[in-house]
Design an enzyme around this catalytic site. Structure first.
Site, mmCIF file in Angstrom:
data_model
loop_
_atom_site.group_PDB
_atom_site.id
_atom_site.type_symbol
_atom_site.label_atom_id
_atom_site.label_comp_id
_atom_site.label_asym_id
_atom_site.label_seq_id
_atom_site.Cartn_x
_atom_site.Cartn_y
_atom_site.Cartn_z
ATOM 1 N N TYR A 14 0.783 -1.327 0.053
ATOM 2 C CA TYR A 14 0.002 0.032 0.005
ATOM 3 C C TYR A 14 0.948 1.204 -0.030
ATOM 4 C CZ TYR A 14 -3.601 3.239 1.831
ATOM 5 O OH TYR A 14 -4.529 4.147 1.833
ATOM 6 N N LYS A 58 0.943 4.394 -2.892
ATOM 7 C CA LYS A 58 0.664 5.674 -2.496
ATOM 8 C C LYS A 58 1.712 6.578 -2.722
ATOM 9 C CE LYS A 58 -3.546 4.827 -1.430
ATOM 10 N NZ LYS A 58 -4.707 5.395 -2.228
#
Length: 300
Positions: free
Chosen positions: A166, A170
């Protein structure tokens, strides 16, 4: 001050069946935008599919007098992403705003994370944002106008245990946003990113339950809507937002240390404090500016 409106604008919001995306879609529609509500309809890990969540948001918008259409396409699939933009063109004739919000979670400590878990998260957050924006980009360029809002995260900017996949996606979106800003500048396209802190089904296991009310999605959407407005001047920026607080995130560089002599391991060691100095900080607008101190050192 007058109300900010989006009359005549067409917005695509991905991952808009729940949480932040749903709130973004409702707000833009309430202010006059025509909205493509995209959501694959799976669970937060990306498993499953259903047209229900997107259609429910569309029904809510139309009941309130707005205009919206649903699209259950998969942002991580090239055909699915292109189909989302095609839905906007077929229904409303154009696209002006792209809000890349779709995402999934496959949290696992790095030592236990599989290739599939890593790739799946990258595919939705980073590849999905690329694919949807790529499909919309020719239309934004041709009309000489566009707004792109990407969804980064504090986990990407600062790292977070159990979220290597993640966080990688990001932080990748930060570089993606800054590059879009440079390439879109002469075409009237502005791109910015948010790093939200909000209580949603994606974060309910990560944030204290006591903060659920204070960290509502309604505390994030106003920034997204503003960044999607024609009046916004900034481009290539990242803002953290949550709980009523907004702050600009800077990618900055310290003063550093340099020498015209050939570096050695020992010279790095002996000047380590200067290399790590945090003040004064410099914030650069592009790679050319960032290379300025090096070029000055080499030519002085």
């Amino acid at each position: 001050m007058s109300e900010l409106r989006y009359d005549g604008r067409v917005a695509i919001v991905t991952g808009a069946g729940h949480g932040l995306g749903r709130r973004h879609a409702l707000e833009l529609a309430a202010r006059g935008a025509k909205v493509v509500v995209n959501d694959l309809g799976g669970d937060r890990s990306g498993v499953g599919a259903s047209a229900g969540p997107a259609q429910e948001v569309v029904d809510e918008i139309t009941k309130a007098g707005g205009e919206a259409v649903a699209d259950p396409g998969n942002v991580a699939d090239p055909e699915g992403a292109a189909g989302i933009v095609a839905t906007a063109l077929d229904a409303f004739g154009k696209v002006d705003i792209v809000v890349n919000n779709a995402g999934i979670l496959r949290d696992k400590s790095f030592k236990n994370m599989t290739v599939e878990e890593f790739d799946a998260v990258i595919a939705v957050h980073l590849r999905g944002s690329f694919l949807v924006t790529s499909a919309a980009w020719p239309h934004l360029r041709e009309q000489g106008y566009g707004r792109v809002v990407n969804t980064s995260s504090p986990a990407g900017l600062f790292g977070n245990f159990g979220q290597a996949n993640y966080a990688t996606a990001k932080m990748g979106l930060v570089g993606f946003t800054k590059t879009l800003a440079h390439e879109g500048a002469k075409y009237g396209i502005k791109a910015n990113a948010i790093a939200p802190v909000a209580w949603t089904r994606m974060t309910e296991d990560l944030l204290p339950a006591d903060f659920a009310a204070a960290l509502g999605v309604e505390q994030v959407t106003p920034l997204v809507a503003f960044l999607a407005h024609e009046s916004v001047a900034e481009s290539g920026q990242v803002y953290t937002v949550g709980g009523g607080r907004i702050a600009k995130i800077f990618v900055a560089e310290g003063p550093g240390w340099g020498t015209k002599e050939t570096l050695s391991v020992e010279s790095v060691r002996d000047n380590w404090d200067a290399i790590n100095a945090a003040e004064p900080l410099a914030v650069f607008g592009n790679v050319g500016e960032q290379m300025g101190p090096l070029i000055q050192q080499l030519t002085s």
